[in-house]
Design a protein around this motif. Structure first.
Motif, PDB file in Angstrom:
ATOM      1  N   ASP A 104     -14.532  24.180 -58.720  1.00 47.15           N
ATOM      2  CA  ASP A 104     -13.262  24.211 -57.997  1.00 47.15           C
ATOM      3  C   ASP A 104     -12.661  22.815 -58.085  1.00 47.15           C
ATOM      4  O   ASP A 104     -13.209  21.853 -57.529  1.00 47.15           O
ATOM      5  CB  ASP A 104     -13.490  24.614 -56.541  1.00 47.15           C
ATOM      6  CG  ASP A 104     -12.179  24.733 -55.770  1.00 47.15           C
ATOM      7  OD1 ASP A 104     -11.118  24.469 -56.368  1.00 47.15           O
ATOM      8  OD2 ASP A 104     -12.235  25.067 -54.583  1.00 47.15           O
ATOM      9  N   GLY A 105     -11.530  22.697 -58.792  1.00 44.61           N
ATOM     10  CA  GLY A 105     -10.951  21.386 -59.043  1.00 44.61           C
ATOM     11  C   GLY A 105     -10.515  20.669 -57.789  1.00 44.61           C
ATOM     12  O   GLY A 105     -10.506  19.449 -57.735  1.00 44.61           O
ATOM     13  N   GLU A 106     -10.115  21.410 -56.702  1.00 46.14           N
ATOM     14  CA  GLU A 106      -9.618  20.767 -55.489  1.00 46.14           C
ATOM     15  C   GLU A 106     -10.754  20.197 -54.652  1.00 46.14           C
ATOM     16  O   GLU A 106     -10.688  19.067 -54.165  1.00 46.14           O
ATOM     17  CB  GLU A 106      -8.813  21.766 -54.665  1.00 46.14           C
ATOM     18  CG  GLU A 106      -7.546  22.243 -55.371  1.00 46.14           C
ATOM     19  CD  GLU A 106      -6.774  23.213 -54.502  1.00 46.14           C
ATOM     20  OE1 GLU A 106      -7.239  23.501 -53.378  1.00 46.14           O
ATOM     21  OE2 GLU A 106      -5.697  23.661 -54.945  1.00 46.14           O
ATOM     22  N   SER A 107     -11.798  20.957 -54.489  1.00 43.33           N
ATOM     23  CA  SER A 107     -12.898  20.516 -53.634  1.00 43.33           C
ATOM     24  C   SER A 107     -13.930  19.694 -54.373  1.00 43.33           C
ATOM     25  O   SER A 107     -14.718  18.969 -53.756  1.00 43.33           O
ATOM     26  CB  SER A 107     -13.579  21.733 -52.998  1.00 43.33           C
ATOM     27  OG  SER A 107     -14.186  22.537 -54.002  1.00 43.33           O
ATOM     28  N   GLY A 108     -13.966  19.810 -55.672  1.00 48.65           N
ATOM     29  CA  GLY A 108     -14.968  19.095 -56.436  1.00 48.65           C
ATOM     30  C   GLY A 108     -16.326  19.749 -56.372  1.00 48.65           C
ATOM     31  O   GLY A 108     -17.323  19.135 -56.785  1.00 48.65           O
ATOM     32  N   GLU A 109     -16.404  20.964 -55.864  1.00 48.11           N
ATOM     33  CA  GLU A 109     -17.651  21.713 -55.809  1.00 48.11           C
ATOM     34  C   GLU A 109     -17.462  23.040 -56.529  1.00 48.11           C
ATOM     35  O   GLU A 109     -16.388  23.338 -57.052  1.00 48.11           O
ATOM     36  CB  GLU A 109     -18.071  21.950 -54.351  1.00 48.11           C
ATOM     37  CG  GLU A 109     -18.363  20.676 -53.574  1.00 48.11           C
ATOM     38  CD  GLU A 109     -18.821  20.981 -52.152  1.00 48.11           C
ATOM     39  OE1 GLU A 109     -18.774  22.185 -51.765  1.00 48.11           O
ATOM     40  OE2 GLU A 109     -19.225  20.053 -51.456  1.00 48.11           O
ATOM     41  N   GLY A 110     -18.516  23.843 -56.566  1.00 50.45           N
ATOM     42  CA  GLY A 110     -18.427  25.145 -57.192  1.00 50.45           C
ATOM     43  C   GLY A 110     -17.550  26.085 -56.394  1.00 50.45           C
ATOM     44  O   GLY A 110     -17.452  25.985 -55.158  1.00 50.45           O
ATOM     45  N   ILE A 111     -16.892  27.023 -57.087  1.00 47.48           N
ATOM     46  CA  ILE A 111     -16.075  28.022 -56.380  1.00 47.48           C
ATOM     47  C   ILE A 111     -16.936  28.825 -55.390  1.00 47.48           C
ATOM     48  O   ILE A 111     -16.506  29.176 -54.310  1.00 47.48           O
ATOM     49  CB  ILE A 111     -15.394  28.952 -57.411  1.00 47.48           C
ATOM     50  CG1 ILE A 111     -14.371  28.133 -58.222  1.00 47.48           C
ATOM     51  CG2 ILE A 111     -14.713  30.140 -56.734  1.00 47.48           C
ATOM     52  CD1 ILE A 111     -13.674  28.936 -59.294  1.00 47.48           C
ATOM     53  N   TYR A 112     -18.157  29.049 -55.766  1.00 41.21           N
ATOM     54  CA  TYR A 112     -19.129  29.633 -54.837  1.00 41.21           C
ATOM     55  C   TYR A 112     -20.253  28.627 -54.655  1.00 41.21           C
ATOM     56  O   TYR A 112     -20.874  28.163 -55.621  1.00 41.21           O
ATOM     57  CB  TYR A 112     -19.694  30.957 -55.382  1.00 41.21           C
ATOM     58  CG  TYR A 112     -20.721  31.575 -54.463  1.00 41.21           C
ATOM     59  CD1 TYR A 112     -20.324  32.222 -53.294  1.00 41.21           C
ATOM     60  CD2 TYR A 112     -22.081  31.472 -54.750  1.00 41.21           C
ATOM     61  CE1 TYR A 112     -21.258  32.776 -52.429  1.00 41.21           C
ATOM     62  CE2 TYR A 112     -23.028  32.023 -53.889  1.00 41.21           C
ATOM     63  CZ  TYR A 112     -22.615  32.681 -52.718  1.00 41.21           C
ATOM     64  OH  TYR A 112     -23.549  33.222 -51.870  1.00 41.21           O
ATOM     65  N   ASN A 113     -20.490  28.274 -53.374  1.00 38.25           N
ATOM     66  CA  ASN A 113     -21.503  27.261 -53.096  1.00 38.25           C
ATOM     67  C   ASN A 113     -22.611  27.765 -52.184  1.00 38.25           C
ATOM     68  O   ASN A 113     -23.380  26.975 -51.646  1.00 38.25           O
ATOM     69  CB  ASN A 113     -20.866  26.012 -52.482  1.00 38.25           C
ATOM     70  CG  ASN A 113     -20.040  26.340 -51.247  1.00 38.25           C
ATOM     71  OD1 ASN A 113     -20.193  27.417 -50.640  1.00 38.25           O
ATOM     72  ND2 ASN A 113     -19.156  25.413 -50.870  1.00 38.25           N
ATOM     73  N   GLY A 114     -22.668  29.106 -51.980  1.00 44.92           N
ATOM     74  CA  GLY A 114     -23.772  29.685 -51.208  1.00 44.92           C
ATOM     75  C   GLY A 114     -23.647  29.525 -49.718  1.00 44.92           C
ATOM     76  O   GLY A 114     -24.647  29.701 -49.001  1.00 44.92           O
ATOM     77  N   ASN A 115     -22.438  29.242 -49.213  1.00 45.59           N
ATOM     78  CA  ASN A 115     -22.285  29.041 -47.772  1.00 45.59           C
ATOM     79  C   ASN A 115     -22.545  30.325 -46.982  1.00 45.59           C
ATOM     80  O   ASN A 115     -22.977  30.283 -45.824  1.00 45.59           O
ATOM     81  CB  ASN A 115     -20.879  28.517 -47.456  1.00 45.59           C
ATOM     82  CG  ASN A 115     -20.698  27.076 -47.956  1.00 45.59           C
ATOM     83  OD1 ASN A 115     -21.677  26.356 -48.106  1.00 45.59           O
ATOM     84  ND2 ASN A 115     -19.450  26.688 -48.202  1.00 45.59           N
ATOM     85  N   ASP A 116     -22.250  31.445 -47.572  1.00 45.97           N
ATOM     86  CA  ASP A 116     -22.422  32.712 -46.854  1.00 45.97           C
ATOM     87  C   ASP A 116     -23.766  33.361 -47.151  1.00 45.97           C
ATOM     88  O   ASP A 116     -24.031  34.498 -46.735  1.00 45.97           O
ATOM     89  CB  ASP A 116     -21.294  33.687 -47.226  1.00 45.97           C
ATOM     90  CG  ASP A 116     -21.237  33.950 -48.729  1.00 45.97           C
ATOM     91  OD1 ASP A 116     -21.949  33.231 -49.484  1.00 45.97           O
ATOM     92  OD2 ASP A 116     -20.503  34.858 -49.144  1.00 45.97           O
ATOM     93  N   HIS A 149     -20.727  18.629 -64.407  1.00 42.67           N
ATOM     94  CA  HIS A 149     -20.593  18.195 -65.800  1.00 42.67           C
ATOM     95  C   HIS A 149     -19.680  19.155 -66.554  1.00 42.67           C
ATOM     96  O   HIS A 149     -19.927  20.367 -66.575  1.00 42.67           O
ATOM     97  CB  HIS A 149     -21.968  18.146 -66.478  1.00 42.67           C
ATOM     98  CG  HIS A 149     -21.924  17.714 -67.924  1.00 42.67           C
ATOM     99  ND1 HIS A 149     -21.549  16.443 -68.306  1.00 42.67           N
ATOM    100  CD2 HIS A 149     -22.186  18.405 -69.072  1.00 42.67           C
ATOM    101  CE1 HIS A 149     -21.593  16.349 -69.615  1.00 42.67           C
ATOM    102  NE2 HIS A 149     -21.976  17.529 -70.116  1.00 42.67           N
ATOM    103  N   GLU A 150     -18.577  18.582 -67.123  1.00 38.47           N
ATOM    104  CA  GLU A 150     -17.651  19.342 -67.959  1.00 38.47           C
ATOM    105  C   GLU A 150     -17.179  20.636 -67.298  1.00 38.47           C
ATOM    106  O   GLU A 150     -17.249  21.725 -67.880  1.00 38.47           O
ATOM    107  CB  GLU A 150     -18.291  19.650 -69.321  1.00 38.47           C
ATOM    108  CG  GLU A 150     -18.577  18.412 -70.156  1.00 38.47           C
ATOM    109  CD  GLU A 150     -19.148  18.758 -71.521  1.00 38.47           C
ATOM    110  OE1 GLU A 150     -19.429  19.960 -71.756  1.00 38.47           O
ATOM    111  OE2 GLU A 150     -19.312  17.836 -72.333  1.00 38.47           O
ATOM    112  N   GLY A 151     -16.699  20.528 -66.058  1.00 37.27           N
ATOM    113  CA  GLY A 151     -16.107  21.670 -65.366  1.00 37.27           C
ATOM    114  C   GLY A 151     -17.104  22.667 -64.823  1.00 37.27           C
ATOM    115  O   GLY A 151     -16.720  23.774 -64.419  1.00 37.27           O
TER     116      GLY A 151
END
Length: 882
Positions: A444-456, A468-470
């Motif tokens: 996720d370009g805005e947050s700098g983390e993965g679109i899914y980060n396992g929060n749920d 690395h590389e998107g």
């Protein structure tokens, strides 16, 4: 003893013998290397060895091998043989060493020639400097071209001064002070011809030029950016096809031998390669050698490592491939040598054949081939171990392959465990060496983390590892579980690959000495093949080496000059040095040349010319080939002493210990020396170092000063060699000082031949430059004229200048004083012009009743004085010239 070695392997050495109070200086030896240093240690057996701080590591290692340690017990019989000390590099500076040597207070063994020179002669004013006098005296004792050794001598003298100062405080003032230097001795290598740097450059044995790209001329790279220009070395090195062959050939060129056995062995090898039956096989051997790299440098890479296998040091695939090729070609070369006719009688061929063990080389080659997968290594860009090289590695790879095949199932399980709209963002699962297993998520370009980060995710801990590389790489419970079971696999695979490569390296290095020996033999073989190819390509013939002190050349040619002209005129030469037979009990002189430079009628080497002269003086026209002739004789003698064939129809060459030249004047702004002083130093070196077996060349010595002084010096120079009697060397000189013959300055003509180069004059030619034709053929007798005017005309000098010069030559040949003649001509011309101008002034009738002057008086007078045309006419009428 002080030792120094430069990056090209040139060795310099100097040592002090306390019992003799003598300083010994070795000649610099190009490409001497560590082998020479080891030889010097055995020969000198020093108690202390000093080296500069910048000394290369391999030299220090060699010297430390037998050096004394601080914990050595004096009673220990195995303690080191010498003390090794390091001094500041500045103490090995050449200029410092030269100045210290020049300022030594040494007893003059012979009358000093510098002191008897005419101080009133303006041409000799350069000797009025005390520094110049000291340097000239020093040049009589040693060769100033040995820069490394002179620097070593300076270091030795500095160390002696410190020792002397330490000892002086403990001595009685009347006692003899220790560590005095009463003599300097210059040592030349045994069984090696001495040829100075001036001679090497003058004869074009070597002649380097900088790289044509200026940016590469001064690169910080340690490698030399000079390349060999048109020279004997460049001519022969171009025919060698291996790096070790070029190096070996250069060593032979820098260290010509005086051992007849060594020379004859090389000639015999060349003869085998030139035999018609062996032509085809010799070509095949050259093709095989072209594929061989320098194994010594390859094994250096094996030992040191230059690439990475799974993050650890190893060897590039290209080096392993070159080693594999070396083992294969070695076996092929052995079989090729076996097919040569007469190979067993040639030492180098027999040594190569005996040194190659087919079973050992096959074993080494198979080990490399079975260990490294060259095809896969090329595809992956790194060294890959072949399957079957290690059972442990194969099992680890199979396990790792199963895990990699299992990862797609893990990906599917993860996608099913996340919300459906996030499943498409799970890219893949991967294992990364040293880091373990990761799940790749779209970034996720805005947050700098993965679109899914396992929060749920309930009961599952997702942690971001890196981006690395998107792609964002996460650790979760499944990845942690895989890490605990299989995360060690990449490390174990890498460790096992390292073990396999280390085992391979150990097996290769166990045979390192033998592999290097064979590689060096290939270099020697390649150098002999290069000499054989030169003989076949340029039409050279085998010289006959003899102990008799003669040079007998028929149809000699210059190996470089003949490449630059449409046709080359060959010439003969016969010189015979002194026999050294003054003492009747000297039986070693039997069969050598006679005491006056000629050969005895019963020469053991079949020479039928009878007596010969020890000195040949060349006179005659400029640009007629005198210098080329002298150089070609020296080059032929030089080539014969490296074991090569020579550019001549036939040649009988006596063993020559030194080639000394006074040919080229190499001036530089670095040294505060005039051209004449450089010539004097070269001549002094030839006078003081020539022996009866030396060849001395001097081209127009004495030309840098007045004619009277130059001819006197030149005459004394020749007389010195002639007065040596049975110890006279072989001398080739060229000169334009004809007055030494016309005025009988050279008293003794015995043992001297005069010769000149043939020319044809056409006095009826319309153009002056067409009057002379050079035939380049050596004829007996003295050439009467230098024909400098015709030479100047052929090279574009204005005709009026040449005609004026010829008029002056005629006056000079009539023994008229040119100053008086020229002064008389000018006086007669001036008187004539004055009379003409006076008459014109009277004709103007400025005064008196008939005066008729128009305009101002000043203008009329200026017109009277500056009537140049009429003045020139008057000069012509008086036949005074312009």
């Amino acid at each position: 003893m002080a030792v120094d070695i430069d990056k090209d392997g040139k060795v310099g050495c100097a040592y002090y013998v306390a019992i003799d109070e003598a300083l010994h200086i070795e000649e610099d030896i190009a490409l001497g290397g560590l082998e020479l240093v080891d030889t010097l240690l055995l020969r000198v057996q020093p108690t202390t060895v000093i080296v500069p701080n910048r000394a290369p590591g391999n030299l220090v290692e060699l010297l430390e091998r037998d050096s004394q340690r601080l914990d050595d017990d004096a009673s220990n019989p195995e303690k080191g043989s010498h003390i090794l000390r390091h001094l500041a590099s500045a103490e090995f500076d050449y200029e410092n060493g030269r100045d210290v040597l020049a300022n030594l207070d040494l007893e003059q063994a012979t009358p000093d020639p510098i002191e008897v020179l005419p101080a009133g002669d303006d041409s000799m004013n350069l000797f009025h400097s005390s520094d110049h006098q000291k340097l000239v005296r020093l040049a009589r004792r040693i060769s100033l071209d040995s820069h490394l050794s002179i620097g070593c001598a300076g270091a030795v003298l500095g160390d002696i001064d410190r020792r002397r100062a330490a000892e002086a405080s403990c001595l009685d003032p009347e006692e003899h002070s220790p560590f005095q230097v009463v003599s300097i001795r210059m040592n030349t290598p045994e069984d090696t011809m001495l040829i100075s740097a001036d001679a090497l450059i003058s004869l074009q044995v070597i002649q380097s030029e900088l790289h044509p790209n200026p940016q590469l001329q001064y690169s910080s790279n340690s490698e030399s950016k000079a390349k060999e220009s048109l020279s004997v070395c460049g001519l022969l090195q171009a025919l060698a096809c291996t790096a070790q062959g070029k190096l070996r050939l250069r060593q032979m060129l820098f260290r010509p031998t005086t051992e007849i056995d060594t020379i004859e062995r090389r000639q015999q090898a060349i003869a085998v390669f030139l035999h018609p039956e062996n032509q085809e096989m010799a070509t095949a051997i050259r093709k095989l050698l072209r594929k061989v790299k320098n194994t010594k440098s390859l094994l250096h890479y094996v030992r040191m490592g230059v690439d990475r296998v799974r993050g650890q040091l190893s060897v590039r695939t290209e080096e392993w491939r070159a080693l594999l090729r070396f083992t294969m070609i070695s076996i092929q070369l052995r079989e090729a040598i076996k097919l040569l006719s007469g190979y067993s009688s040639v030492e180098i061929l027999a040594r190569v054949f005996d040194s190659i063990d087919p079973r050992m080389f096959t074993s080494v080659g198979e080990t490399i081939f079975k260990t490294i997968d060259f095809k896969l290594s090329k595809e992956n860009g790194r060294t890959e171990i072949r399957t079957g090289a290690s059972e442990i590695l194969d099992e680890l790879r199979r396990t790792f392959s199963r895990i990699c095949k299992m990862l797609p199932g893990v990906e599917d399980a993860l996608r099913k465990g996340v919300p459906a709209h996030f499943a498409c963002h799970i890219q893949y699962c991967a294992i990364i060496p040293q880091l373990g297993f990761f799940t790749a998520i779209t970034l996720d370009g805005e947050s700098g983390e993965g679109i899914y980060n396992g929060n749920d995710a309930v009961g599952d801990n997702w942690q971001l590892g890196f981006v690395h590389e998107g792609i964002a790489y996460y650790k979760n419970n499944k990845m942690v579980d895989l890490d605990s079971h299989y995360g060690h696999l990449p490390t174990e695979i890498s460790d096992e690959e390292i073990n396999v490569m280390l085992n391979l390296t150990a097996e290769i290095l166990a045979k390192e000495e033998h592999l290097i020996t064979v590689s060096e033999l290939f270099g020697e073989l390649d150098s002999i093949l290069a000499l054989a190819l030169a003989a076949a390509k340029y039409g050279w013939s085998a010289p006959q080496m003899t102990d008799s002190n003669v040079i007998d050349i028929t149809g000699g040619r210059h190996p470089l000059q003949e490449l630059l002209v449409p046709s080359f005129i060959p010439n003969d030469c016969f010189l015979a040095g002194g026999s050294g037979c003054d003492e009747p009990e000297d039986r070693s002189c039997q069969g050598e040349t006679s005491g006056e430079g000629g050969t005895e009628g019963g020469s053991t080497d079949g020479d039928e010319r009878g007596e010969g002269s020890s000195m040949l003086i060349l006179t005659g026209p400029n640009n007629s080939g005198k210098s080329v002739y002298m150089k070609q004789i020296a080059v032929i003698v030089y080539l014969a002493h490296i074991g090569s064939y020579v550019p001549a129809k036939s040649a009988i060459i006596g063993i020559t210990d030194r080639i000394l030249t006074r040919i080229a004047t190499r001036e530089t702004v670095v040294d505060d020396e005039s051209a004449f002083l450089v010539d004097i130093k070269q001549a002094a070196f030839t006078v003081n170092f020539a022996t009866r077996r030396s060849l001395v060349l001097a081209d127009e010595f004495g030309k840098g000063t007045s004619t009277e002084t130059g001819s006197a010096l030149f005459t004394a120079y020749l007389a010195h060699f002639l007065d040596l009697g049975s110890e006279r060397p072989k001398v080739l000189v060229g000169t334009h000082f004809h007055d030494i013959f016309e005025n009988g300055l050279l008293e003794s003509q015995e043992g001297v031949d005069l010769a000149h180069m043939d020319v044809r004059l056409n006095e009826e030619a319309e153009e002056m430059e067409d009057e002379i034709t050079y035939l380049f053929k050596l004829l007996p007798g003295r050439g009467e004229s230098s024909l400098a005017s015709s030479c100047a005309a052929k090279n574009g000098v204005d005709v009026e200048i040449i005609e004026r010069a010829e008029d002056l030559i005629l006056f000079q040949e009539g023994h008229e004083d040119l100053g008086v003649v020229c002064g008389g001509l000018m006086e007669e011309r001036n008187v004539g012009l004055a009379r003409a101008r006076t008459q014109r002034f009277l004709d103007m009738a400025i005064l008196g009743p008939k005066a008729s002057v128009d305009g101002s008086l000043r203008e009329k007078l200026e017109e009277l004085v500056y009537q140049e045309d009429e003045d020139d006419e008057i000069g012509e009428e008086l036949d005074l010239g312009p």
